[in-house]
Design a protein around this motif. Structure first.
Motif, short mmCIF file in Angstrom:
data_model
loop_
_atom_site.label_atom_id
_atom_site.label_comp_id
_atom_site.label_asym_id
_atom_site.label_seq_id
_atom_site.Cartn_x
_atom_site.Cartn_y
_atom_site.Cartn_z
N GLY A 153 10.37 0.90 6.36
CA GLY A 153 9.29 0.28 5.62
C GLY A 153 8.48 1.15 4.68
O GLY A 153 7.78 0.63 3.83
N GLY A 154 8.49 2.47 4.87
CA GLY A 154 7.65 3.31 4.04
C GLY A 154 6.21 3.29 4.50
O GLY A 154 5.85 2.62 5.47
N SER A 155 5.36 4.03 3.78
CA SER A 155 3.95 4.12 4.18
C SER A 155 3.05 4.28 2.97
O SER A 155 3.52 4.35 1.83
CB SER A 155 3.73 5.31 5.12
N PHE A 156 1.74 4.38 3.23
CA PHE A 156 0.78 4.54 2.15
C PHE A 156 0.91 5.89 1.45
O PHE A 156 0.27 6.13 0.42
CB PHE A 156 -0.65 4.37 2.69
N LEU A 157 1.77 6.76 1.97
CA LEU A 157 2.00 8.07 1.36
C LEU A 157 3.32 8.13 0.59
O LEU A 157 3.68 9.19 0.07
CB LEU A 157 1.97 9.16 2.43
N ASN B 220 0.84 -1.20 0.00
CA ASN B 220 0.00 0.00 0.00
C ASN B 220 0.87 1.25 0.00
O ASN B 220 1.43 1.64 1.02
CB ASN B 220 -0.89 -0.02 1.25
N ILE B 221 1.02 1.87 -1.18
CA ILE B 221 1.71 3.15 -1.30
C ILE B 221 0.83 4.08 -2.15
O ILE B 221 -0.29 3.73 -2.52
CB ILE B 221 3.12 3.02 -1.91
N TRP B 222 1.35 5.26 -2.48
CA TRP B 222 0.61 6.24 -3.26
C TRP B 222 0.81 5.99 -4.76
O TRP B 222 1.94 5.82 -5.21
CB TRP B 222 1.12 7.64 -2.90
N LEU C 245 -5.48 5.21 -6.61
CA LEU C 245 -5.96 4.07 -5.82
C LEU C 245 -5.81 2.74 -6.55
O LEU C 245 -6.63 1.84 -6.39
CB LEU C 245 -7.43 4.27 -5.42
N GLU C 246 -4.75 2.59 -7.31
CA GLU C 246 -4.54 1.34 -8.05
C GLU C 246 -4.34 0.15 -7.12
O GLU C 246 -4.59 -0.99 -7.51
CB GLU C 246 -3.34 1.50 -8.98
N ASP C 247 -3.86 0.42 -5.90
CA ASP C 247 -3.69 -0.68 -4.94
C ASP C 247 -4.93 -0.90 -4.09
O ASP C 247 -4.96 -1.79 -3.24
CB ASP C 247 -2.46 -0.45 -4.06
N GLY C 248 -5.95 -0.07 -4.29
CA GLY C 248 -7.22 -0.26 -3.59
C GLY C 248 -7.41 0.55 -2.33
O GLY C 248 -8.49 0.50 -1.72
N PHE C 249 -6.40 1.34 -1.93
CA PHE C 249 -6.49 2.05 -0.65
C PHE C 249 -6.01 3.49 -0.79
O PHE C 249 -5.02 3.77 -1.46
CB PHE C 249 -5.65 1.34 0.42
N ASP C 250 -6.72 4.41 -0.11
CA ASP C 250 -6.26 5.79 -0.08
C ASP C 250 -5.59 6.14 1.24
O ASP C 250 -4.86 7.12 1.33
CB ASP C 250 -7.40 6.77 -0.37
N LYS C 251 -5.84 5.34 2.26
CA LYS C 251 -5.20 5.54 3.57
C LYS C 251 -4.67 4.19 4.03
O LYS C 251 -4.29 3.38 3.19
CB LYS C 251 -6.18 6.18 4.56
N THR C 252 -4.60 3.95 5.32
CA THR C 252 -4.10 2.65 5.79
C THR C 252 -4.99 1.52 5.30
O THR C 252 -6.19 1.70 5.06
CB THR C 252 -4.01 2.60 7.32
N ALA C 253 -4.40 0.36 5.19
CA ALA C 253 -5.12 -0.85 4.81
C ALA C 253 -5.14 -1.82 5.99
O ALA C 253 -4.28 -1.74 6.88
CB ALA C 253 -4.42 -1.52 3.62
N TYR D 271 8.89 11.34 -4.90
CA TYR D 271 9.29 12.12 -3.74
C TYR D 271 10.12 11.33 -2.74
O TYR D 271 11.20 11.73 -2.34
CB TYR D 271 8.05 12.70 -3.04
N CYS D 272 9.61 10.19 -2.32
CA CYS D 272 10.27 9.43 -1.25
C CYS D 272 10.26 7.96 -1.60
O CYS D 272 9.34 7.25 -1.23
CB CYS D 272 9.55 9.68 0.08
N LYS D 273 11.27 7.52 -2.31
CA LYS D 273 11.30 6.11 -2.67
C LYS D 273 11.98 5.31 -1.57
O LYS D 273 12.96 4.60 -1.78
CB LYS D 273 12.01 5.92 -4.01
N ARG D 274 11.43 5.43 -0.39
CA ARG D 274 11.98 4.70 0.76
C ARG D 274 11.13 3.48 1.11
O ARG D 274 11.29 2.92 2.18
CB ARG D 274 12.10 5.63 1.97
N TYR D 275 10.26 3.08 0.21
CA TYR D 275 9.48 1.87 0.44
C TYR D 275 10.25 0.67 -0.09
O TYR D 275 9.79 -0.08 -0.93
CB TYR D 275 8.08 1.99 -0.17
#
Length: 287
Positions: A250-254, A172-174, A184-192, A259-263
């Motif tokens: 680990g990165g986040s849904f944002l 789950n990322i942006w 929302l290609e992964d199905g989520f706009d916030k936490t999953a 911007y932040c390829k830390r996932y």
């Protein structure tokens, strides 16, 4: 009820020699470390688990004490945005009154339908209190990274070096144009929910994306330090309640590649110990 899996002792390569990350993050050079056996939770701590802890102890989180926490602008109405204060240099983060672990987007939001989502708006200090009460602790960056690999030698993702598998998202990322449009290609706009995607080879869920996870050690220390010091050293030295900068993984849904390829498994990040936002959580280990 939290579940744990055992990570076997042995020598592990950690970090990366690639130049994919930010130089300041010190993702490399790669080092070989010895790791004693430890156990790690299969998921981040959920809202349900944190709620049980709060009900049992009466604990008040730092966001609740402060009266506000950071929320990403995407989830706020124009009226709420006008009332909130922007974070200096990152105007998509807004200090929202009433935002906390049980009100993720502010006082008018709720976790009622999100009990199986990871708890957010918890500072590292909050996480330490939870760990102490439950007889656990936070993982070091290296424990986290070894666990995230799932028994592989991958440096990017638990499932391999390519982000998509058969065109499907594994975390789950942006997606879209950050920070304005999420497709929302992964199905989520916030936490999953914490078990939304397939686990890694060790049976661990969402080591990449969803929420940043607090770690035990300070931010940005050289990887070779982990060759010299074991986990007990970090536990004894850094199980402290303060506002110094500590590691996050680990990165986040944002997270977004623009911007932040830390996932990525080897990616490194951090924040101050009292920081809270709607994309930071944690998972625990025991030994």
């Amino acid at each position: 009820m939290s579940e744990f899996v055992k990570i076997p002792s042995g020598h592990y390569l950690v970090g990366t020699n690639s130049q994919e990350g930010f130089k300041k993050d010190k993702e490399g050079p790669q080092v070989l470390v010895w790791m004693d056996e430890f156990e790690i939770e299969t998921t981040p701590v959920t809202n349900e688990e944190f709620k049980q802890f709060v009900q049992a102890t009466g604990y008040v989180t730092e966001a609740e004490k402060f009266g506000w926490s950071y929320v990403f602008h995407y989830f706020l109405s124009m009226e709420e945005k006008i009332k909130a204060q922007e974070m200096s240099g990152l105007n998509w983060w807004l200090a929202v009154e009433g935002a906390d672990w049980c009100h993720p987007e502010g006082k008018n939001s709720s976790i009622e339908m999100r009990m199986d989502h990871p708890v957010v708006h918890v500072s590292r200090n909050d996480a330490l209190v939870y760990c102490k009460y439950t007889g656990k602790r936070l993982p070091t960056e290296i424990e986290w990274e070894i666990a995230a690999k799932g028994g592989t030698t991958n440096e990017r993702y638990p499932w391999g070096e390519e982000f998509l598998i058969d065109g499907k998202h594994q975390c789950n990322i942006w997606q879209g144009e950050f920070p304005l449009t999420n497709t929302l290609e992964d199905g989520f706009d916030k936490t999953a929910p914490v078990k939304s995607y397939a686990p890694n080879g060790y049976g661990l869920y969402q080591m990449i994306g969803n929420v940043w996870e607090w770690c035990l050690n300070p931010q940005g220390i050289d990887l070779n330090v982990f060759q010299e010091k074991d986990s007990q050293y970090f536990f004894e030295r850094y199980e402290t309640f303060d506002d110094q900068s500590y590691a996050l993984k680990g990165g986040s849904f944002l997270c977004h590649e623009s911007y932040c390829k830390r996932y990525r498994i080897a990616a490194r990040n951090g924040n101050t110990g009292t920081s809270t936002s709607n994309n930071m959580g944690f998972r625990c280990v025991k030994k």
